[in-house]
Each structure stands twice: as C-alpha cells, then as structure tokens.
Design an enzyme around this catalytic site. Structure first.
Site, PDB file in Angstrom:
ATOM      1  CG  HIS A 128      -2.193  -0.838   0.873  1.00 54.62           C
ATOM      2  ND1 HIS A 128      -2.132  -2.189   0.666  1.00 54.62           N
ATOM      3  CD2 HIS A 128      -3.490  -0.496   0.701  1.00 54.62           C
ATOM      4  CE1 HIS A 128      -3.334  -2.649   0.401  1.00 54.62           C
ATOM      5  NE2 HIS A 128      -4.187  -1.650   0.409  1.00 54.62           N
ATOM      6  CB  SER A 136      -1.366  -2.502  -7.715  1.00 54.93           C
ATOM      7  OG  SER A 136      -1.866  -3.332  -6.715  1.00 54.93           O
ATOM      8  CE  LYS A 141      -9.864  -7.870 -13.990  1.00 54.16           C
ATOM      9  NZ  LYS A 141      -9.042  -6.942 -14.776  1.00 54.16           N
ATOM     10  CG  ASP A 142      -9.821  -9.178  -6.565  1.00 53.90           C
ATOM     11  OD1 ASP A 142      -9.164  -9.575  -7.543  1.00 53.90           O
ATOM     12  OD2 ASP A 142      -9.423  -8.297  -5.789  1.00 53.90           O
ATOM     13  CD  GLU A 189       1.287 -33.802  -1.873  1.00 50.32           C
ATOM     14  OE1 GLU A 189       1.230 -34.909  -2.435  1.00 50.32           O
ATOM     15  OE2 GLU A 189       0.296 -33.146  -1.559  1.00 50.32           O
TER      16      GLU A 189
HETATM   17  C1  HEM Z   1      -0.243 -22.519   4.742  1.00 53.05           C
HETATM   18  C2  HEM Z   1      -1.258 -23.224   4.936  1.00 53.05           C
HETATM   19  C3  HEM Z   1      -1.280 -24.741   4.949  1.00 53.05           C
HETATM   20  C4  HEM Z   1      -0.780 -25.611   4.016  1.00 53.05           C
HETATM   21  C5  HEM Z   1      -0.072 -25.248   2.720  1.00 53.05           C
HETATM   22  C6  HEM Z   1      -1.092 -26.937   4.496  1.00 53.05           C
HETATM   23  C7  HEM Z   1      -0.761 -28.124   3.855  1.00 53.05           C
HETATM   24  C8  HEM Z   1      -1.096 -29.403   4.295  1.00 53.05           C
HETATM   25  C9  HEM Z   1      -0.869 -30.627   3.580  1.00 53.05           C
HETATM   26  C10 HEM Z   1      -0.217 -30.731   2.207  1.00 53.05           C
HETATM   27  C11 HEM Z   1      -1.357 -31.646   4.335  1.00 53.05           C
HETATM   28  C12 HEM Z   1      -1.398 -33.124   3.967  1.00 53.05           C
HETATM   29  C13 HEM Z   1      -2.742 -33.359   3.354  1.00 53.05           C
HETATM   30  C14 HEM Z   1      -3.235 -34.755   3.439  1.00 53.05           C
HETATM   31  O1  HEM Z   1      -2.623 -35.631   2.819  1.00 53.05           O
HETATM   32  O2  HEM Z   1      -4.244 -34.950   4.113  1.00 53.05           O
HETATM   33  C15 HEM Z   1      -1.861 -31.092   5.545  1.00 53.05           C
HETATM   34  C16 HEM Z   1      -2.438 -31.813   6.569  1.00 53.05           C
HETATM   35  C17 HEM Z   1      -2.896 -31.291   7.772  1.00 53.05           C
HETATM   36  N1  HEM Z   1      -2.975 -29.958   8.106  1.00 53.05           N
HETATM   37 FE1  HEM Z   1      -2.378 -28.435   6.916  1.00 53.05          FE
HETATM   38  N2  HEM Z   1      -1.756 -26.840   5.690  1.00 53.05           N
HETATM   39  C18 HEM Z   1      -1.886 -25.511   6.018  1.00 53.05           C
HETATM   40  C19 HEM Z   1      -2.502 -24.994   7.133  1.00 53.05           C
HETATM   41  C20 HEM Z   1      -2.953 -25.729   8.238  1.00 53.05           C
HETATM   42  C21 HEM Z   1      -3.460 -25.191   9.466  1.00 53.05           C
HETATM   43  C22 HEM Z   1      -3.622 -23.744   9.761  1.00 53.05           C
HETATM   44  C23 HEM Z   1      -3.760 -26.241  10.287  1.00 53.05           C
HETATM   45  C24 HEM Z   1      -4.287 -26.250  11.705  1.00 53.05           C
HETATM   46  C25 HEM Z   1      -4.380 -25.239  12.457  1.00 53.05           C
HETATM   47  C26 HEM Z   1      -3.496 -27.434   9.571  1.00 53.05           C
HETATM   48  C27 HEM Z   1      -3.709 -28.700  10.068  1.00 53.05           C
HETATM   49  C28 HEM Z   1      -3.490 -29.869   9.374  1.00 53.05           C
HETATM   50  C29 HEM Z   1      -3.745 -31.173   9.870  1.00 53.05           C
HETATM   51  C30 HEM Z   1      -4.313 -31.531  11.230  1.00 53.05           C
HETATM   52  C31 HEM Z   1      -3.362 -32.070   8.862  1.00 53.05           C
HETATM   53  C32 HEM Z   1      -3.382 -33.575   8.923  1.00 53.05           C
HETATM   54  C33 HEM Z   1      -4.697 -34.172   8.752  1.00 53.05           C
HETATM   55  C34 HEM Z   1      -4.846 -34.910   7.449  1.00 53.05           C
HETATM   56  O3  HEM Z   1      -3.857 -35.372   6.904  1.00 53.05           O
HETATM   57  O4  HEM Z   1      -5.958 -35.021   6.978  1.00 53.05           O
HETATM   58  N3  HEM Z   1      -2.995 -27.086   8.336  1.00 53.05           N
HETATM   59  N4  HEM Z   1      -1.698 -29.718   5.503  1.00 53.05           N
END
Ligand code: HEM
Lengths: 292, 430
Positions: free
Chosen positions: B219, B223, B247-248, B291
């Site tokens: 800001h 942009s 637009k968004d 991945e």
């Molecule tokens: C930047 C944001 C995030 C990214 C890029 C991300 C990415 C991922 C990925 C790739 C997995 C594996 C997916 C699977 O095979 O099920 C995963 C699982 C998980 N994430 Fe995240 N996540 C993010 C944010 C969060 C947040 C904020 C929480 C909790 C406060 C969270 C909790 C979990 C939990 C509990 C799992 C495991 C459960 C499962 O595999 O189903 N994630 N996450």
C-alpha cells in the site's frame, strides 16, 4: 558488483550441472539408457471388467447387490488371510443389511477379548462395533504362513494402488504361466517356489496363491452365477466401497455445489461487467502494444 | 499510502462514527480494500492471484483447525485418525479433501502470482520489500506443506520426510547432528511427527503475519500494472471498491469452480496412492516423490549427479535452496528501468522461450523417476534456470533497447492523455 558476483555464481552452477550432464550423456551414448528389465517389459497395466462398474463415472452409484456379493467373497475367501481393519460390522448397514443380519454377521466373528469374571484372555463372538481384524495373531505369524509376505490390510487397497479398483480385478484374474516370450527374452527370469506369476503385479511374482480358482467357489445368496470373473468384479467393487464409503455421497454433494458456484460466478461476472461498463473501452483495457 | 485524490472515509452512521473515533477499524478496511484505495485502472486478471492466495490461506486455516480437532499426532495412530476423519467424522472427508487440494490450489495461485511478478518486473523499485516478503512467504509455505504432508503418516509421508531431512546430512561435519536434531532421532518417528504437527499448526499463522506486512508494503507505492508505468494522476486509477472487489469476486468464483471439481470428483488426482499405505520404515517405495508443487526444486536437487570438488549430493542441496534464495536478489540483478515485459523485446523472448519451458521441464522431470533421459533433461533445464536469473537477466537488462512506453496509464488505455508532454515517454522506475 552484485551483478558480477551473480554472473560468476550462475556460471558456476551451470558448469557443474553441465559437467554432470556430459557424464550422463557419455554413459548414455556408450552404454545406452539403462537395461530393459522383465518387470518393465512384461508388466501389464490394470484394466477394468468389460462394461465397467456401476459406481464409475461422475454419475455412478453403488450397486448394493454387487457390494453384498463382494462382501460375501471377502468373508468366505479373502478374510482367511486379509484384514479390513477400518471397516466395522455396523458399516454394513450402508450395504443394505438389516440390523438382525448385522448382529448375526458380527456373532460369526471370533474376537480376542477378556473374560469379565476372571480377566483371562478369551475369544468372544463379535459385536457390530467390532472391526474385521487380521486372522493372524501378529505380523510374524502372517509372514510365516505366507512365504514371508504379510497379506496387507485390504480396507484402503483400492486407493493405495494406481487405478486401484481395476488393479484388484486385474490381479485376481491375472494369474498365468510366465509367457514364453518373457522366458525367451529374459532366460534368467524365474518364479521361485511359493510365488506365483501375475503380469499385473509390479515385480511379476507375488506370494498370494490365486485366491479365486474355481467357478462356484462361493454360492451367492442372490443366485448370481459365481464365475471367477464375476467374483473378482464383485470383490473389487466391494473394496472400492471399503476404501471410500463416502465416494458416491461425495459426488452427489458435488453437483449442487458446482451448480451454486456456476450461478454465483455468472452473477459475479455480470456484476463486474456492470461496474466496469462506464470506465473503459474493453478492447484496449490494458493499453498494451499489439502483438503480445 | 494513498494518492492525494483518494476518497476519505466519512462515516454518517452514529455507530460507525463511534467506532471511527475509538478504534478506526472500518477506516482501515476502507483505506485498504475499499473506496479509499485508488488502484490502476488497467490491471489484468494476472492481478487477481494475490487475493486468491489470501482466500486459500484462510481456507487452509479453517479446514486445518477442524482437522486438528480429530487428528492425533502419534505415530501409532496418526494414519488411523486420518482414516477416522475420512469415515466417521461428519463432513470429515470434505474437510480433509478441501485441505489437501486447498494446499495444491494455494500453490497454483501463488506460482501464478510469482510468475506474474517475473514477467511484469513487479519486484523492481519501489516494490522490492513486497517482493522480499513474498519470497519469505513462499519459503514458509513450502515448510508448512512439507510438514503437513508428513502428518497422515502414509508411506510417502514417512519416506518424503526421510529424504528431505536426509538432505541436511549432505552438509559436511555438522550435517548428521543437524539431521538428528531436526528429527529428534535417527529416522522420522514419534518425535518428528509431534514437532511437525506443532510447527504445521503454527506456521500458517506466521504466514498470515507476513502476509499483513506484504500488503502493508504494497500500500505504500500501490499496485503496479501491465504497462509498468507508474500512476501519475487520478484518471489513471479507480477505487478498489467496487471495481476490484467485483473483479476479484468473479475471479474467486471462477477458481472455486475448478476447486470444487477437484474436491468432489477428483480428490486424489494430485496425491500419491502410496500415501494410503501406512508408514513402514522397513519397506521403501519404488519411487519416492514429493507433492507436485515441489517437483521443479526436486528436479534441481537430483540434477547434480557427479562430484565436482564438492560431493554431488551437496551440490544438489545447495542448488535446490539457491534456486529459491536467488529470487531475493532479483530486484538488484535486473536493472532495466522498464518493468513490464510487454516493452522489453529481448527479455520477453527469454521469458517465454527460456524460463517457461525450463520450468515446465523441471516440473515434469521432478515427478518422474530418477532415470535417463529425465535426468539429462532436468540438467539442461537446471542450467538454463540458473543462467536465466543470474546471467541472462543482468546482461539483458543492460544491453536491451526497450520499446517506447506510453506517457501514462490513461494514455495507454484511452489512446491519449491531455496531460502528456510531447516526447516524455521514457518513464523510468525512479
Ligand atoms: C499454509 C497453509 C497450509 C498448508 C499449505 C497446508 C498443507 C497441508 C498438507 C499438504 C497436508 C497433507 C494433506 C493430506 O494428505 O491430508 C496437511 C495436513 C494437515 N494440516 Fe495443513 N496446511 C496448512 C494450514 C494448516 C493449518 C492452519 C492447520 C491447523 C491449524 C493445519 C492442520 C493440518 C492437519 C491436522 C493435517 C493432517 C490431517 C490430514 O492429513 O488429513 N494445516 N496440511
């Protein structure tokens, strides 16, 4: 200065990686791209039965009669080696079994338990909340009984292989003698004692004896002719359900969501057009030179 | 900041007046994404992806918090609790598939956001800080996603964690102690799973914090735009609301359609079947692949196959991290005063016929087995990747003759601007 350093580092990475490339290219040119293996040349890709499954496709629905038949095949054939540890007997309600049938199914299982009076380890009849556990007391026993291979849990099998439903079907119907072309091309290839040739299994020999061997191996409650092919289809469909019981429900929820999103997006587009209509001529909107 | 002609927030409703005096939150929103924020009138759809990335961050946090209510980070039960979420938790399958595919969509929109920056020179002055914070966000995202993928404790979770933490083992002397310290043991196990869960829960909120700084920094200059010519006058801008909110909104709907198709109809298409097999330290999968969003960097890692003073493995690790870290220096490597690739004939050729194909090759080869000819392809593409950023950009930017720029955004859009001074079309980044 920073750009001089950068050019220097950039050329450094380039030299090292191209040196590696040169080495690889030299090896490839003198020795070819690695040797062909029997596992690569004679491995076949899984395919489904003719006509596919009723649950295939975005509109597919479970064929509960088929799932019940598949359950029967699992129960009568596969369960002597394989567990379904994420499936409880109560889950069968979704296949159309009644409460009474589920109780009876559960009672037919033997589950390790504890005698409520003496605390001794006993075997008790199952309850609807029990899961289909492995018939072996532990992995060592399972491996000992199966030529050193542990029969894997089947709950997730249909998701744990590429194209899993078709893979289960192809594997069960894919036992054969090793083809003569294979023996001609790879004379050293053999199927060791206690293993079985199957061109759908990644390394062509597996430790599972053909489980479905004769037509009529199970007697279907609904009178369907239990050919090997039919049993293989039915158990493959059943294992698709065990791998993802919510499959059909998930797709059914998808349609209204897509419909809503489509509608909302069209509205959003109209709103955007309306808002912007006064501001600028659309064509030169970004004011960029021609040709990009 | 804002341009002098930005509209002022003037609450009429007494409640809003009360708020504005005690806690000017409505004013903040009005000035940040409301009518009080003037934005170039000519932004293309490539400028939608920042807002979309923000949407997917929020979606990840919401679905992640719900998953965390049902998940247990213990190597004995982690896989089973993931299946419990899929089978027994009401709408658990939706939460998990939305979270797993949400991570993929998050990366898709962020990659497009980053490549928008490459093409339009968005990293150049006065927007260096926005860019630097963006690279920090990208690194944090990669760490978060890597640790998240370990949580379901499938075969790829385990072996991915083992391979990636094993990279630290390539560092001479301290490598192995660092690896053991990171994992809390010699191989991934309970200790590693627990700390990964803790950090996976924490990092998205850190990302949210850095995102706030990113937008704050945005800001100040406002942009950029497809011409790269800075805003000169009120006729160059429109208020963010309603023009870009509309637009968004459309862009979000459009992307959500594809997201819904993936979640409801193809939820495992971007995943690996091996992750539906519980982790087993005794059985190595035939091909260990991360991945899809890590593939380009995984390809770079594996491109270094021959020792050259340093061991090949160490070169791979250095190059993989360097491939992202060099983005930090971009604002100072590309000295062309012209931002937009639309006015840079030579740069544009290298972008479309060099960088984009090289990235495509790296994406493809990173997901392929480490066999020939994939390794040779990724070696060529890796060489180009480093040449592009470290050698070609600095040289091109000092020798290229840019095409004439419009005097202003208004002139570019409308064909004329009455304020244009004859001959003054060499606007620079200054
Ligand atoms: C930047 C944001 C995030 C990214 C890029 C991300 C990415 C991922 C990925 C790739 C997995 C594996 C997916 C699977 O095979 O099920 C995963 C699982 C998980 N994430 Fe995240 N996540 C993010 C944010 C969060 C947040 C904020 C929480 C909790 C406060 C969270 C909790 C979990 C939990 C509990 C799992 C495991 C459960 C499962 O595999 O189903 N994630 N996450």
């Amino acid at each position: 200065m920073i750009r001089l350093i950068s050019i220097f580092i950039g050329l450094g990475f380039t030299v090292v990686v191209l040196w590696a490339f040169g080495n690889g290219a030299y090896v490839a040119a003198t020795e070819g791209l690695g040797e062909e293996t029997a596992e690569h040349a004679f491995h076949e890709h899984a395919h489904g039965p003719e006509g596919g499954f009723k649950h295939d496709g975005v509109f597919g629905k479970w064929d509960t009669a088929q799932l019940q038949r598949g359950y029967q095949v699992y129960k009568e054939v596969c369960s002597s080696c394989h567990a379904l540890k994420y499936v409880a007997v109560r889950d069968l309600a979704k296949l159309g079994y009644t409460d009474a049938e589920i109780k009876a199914e559960a009672a037919s299982l033997s589950v390790p338990g504890i005698d409520p009076d003496t605390g001794e380890a006993i075997v008790r009849p199952g309850l609807p909340t029990d899961y289909y556990l492995s018939p072996y007391p532990n992995d060592v026993a399972a491996a000992a009984a199966n030529n050193n291979a542990i029969p894997p849990d089947l709950s997730l099998m249909a998701k744990a292989r590429h194209n899993g439903t078709d893979y289960v079907y192809s594997l069960l119907t894919g036992y054969s003698e090793a083809p003569s072309a294979l023996k001609a091309e790879f004379p050293e290839f053999e199927t060791p004692e206690g293993l079985y040739f199957n061109s759908y299994f990644p390394n062509l020999n597996l430790a599972m004896a053909p489980p479905l061997t004769t037509d009529g191996q199970v007697t279907y409650a609904d009178g369907t002719d239990a050919t090997i092919d039919q049993m293989a289809q039915d158990v493959a469909a059943f294992l698709t359900w065990t791998a993802e019981p919510t499959l059909v429900e998930r797709r059914q929820h998808g349609w209204p969501v897509l419909g809503f999103l489509l509608f909302a997006t069209i509205l959003a587009w109209l709103a955007k057009k309306q808002v912007w209509s006064a501001v600028k001529p659309r064509k030169e909107a970004q004011g960029l030179p021609d040709g990009d | 900041m804002s341009f002098p002609w930005a509209k002022q927030y003037t609450p009429t409703n007494p409640v809003m007046k009360f708020f504005d005096e005690k806690l000017p939150l409505p004013r903040l929103v009005y000035d940040a994404v409301g009518a009080g924020y003037p934005v170039p009138r000519n932004l293309s759809y490539m400028w939608n992806f920042g807002v979309l990335a923000g949407f997917f961050l929020v979606l990840q946090i919401v679905t992640g918090v719900v998953l965390a209510m049902h998940y247990a980070a213990n190597a004995q039960v982690a896989f089973a609790t993931t299946e419990h979420i899929m089978r027994d938790v009401n709408w658990g399958w939706l939460m998990r598939y939305a979270h797993a595919n949400g991570a993929s969509f998050f990366f898709i929109v962020v990659y497009l956001h980053i490549f928008r920056g490459f093409f339009y020179g968005s990293y150049k002055a006065p927007r260096e800080m926005i860019w630097l914070l963006g690279v920090v966000i990208f690194l944090l995202m990669m760490a978060t996603a890597f640790m998240g993928y370990v949580l379901p404790w499938g075969q790829m979770s385990f072996w991915g964690a083992k391979v990636i933490t094993g990279l630290f083992g390539a560092i001479p002397l301290v490598g192995e102690p660092i690896q053991i310290w990171l994992l809390g043991g010699f191989a991934p196990d309970n200790a590693a799973l627990n700390r990964f869960f803790s950090l996976h829960f924490l990092l998205p909120f850190v990302i949210a914090g850095v995102v706030i700084l990113h937008i704050w920094a945005l800001h100040i200059p406002g942009s950029s735009n497809p011409t790269g010519v800075e805003v000169k006058d009120e006729s160059d801008t429109v208020p963010f609301h309603p023009y870009y909110t509309a637009k968004d909104g459309f862009g979000l709907g459009f992307v959500l359609i594809f997201f819904a198709i993936m979640v409801f109809f193809l939820p495992n298409a971007l995943g690996h079947p091996d992750n539906y097999i519980e982790a087993n330290p005794l059985s190595t999968p035939a091909h260990i692949v991360p991945e899809w969003y890590f593939w380009p960097f995984y390809a770079i890692l594996r491109a270094f196959t021959v020792d050259f003073i340093l061991p090949a493995k160490l070169w791979g690790v250095i190059a993989m991290f360097a491939a992202i870290l060099i983005w930090f220096f971009l604002p100072w490597l590309d000295k062309s005063p012209v931002r937009s690739g639309h006015y840079r004939p030579l740069f544009r050729k290298f972008f479309w016929f060099g960088l984009i194909p090289a990235m495509a090759v790296l994406f493809y080869c990173g997901g392929a087995p480490a066999e020939e000819p994939y390794v040779m392809f990724s070696q060529i593409a890796t060489a180009y990747y480093f040449l592009h950023f470290l050698v070609i950009l600095p040289i091109v930017s000092s020798m290229e003759k840019p095409e004439p720029l419009p005097y202003s955004i208004t002139e570019a859009v409308l064909g004329s601007d009455e304020k244009a001074v004859l001959g003054d079309n060499t606007e620079s980044t200054a």
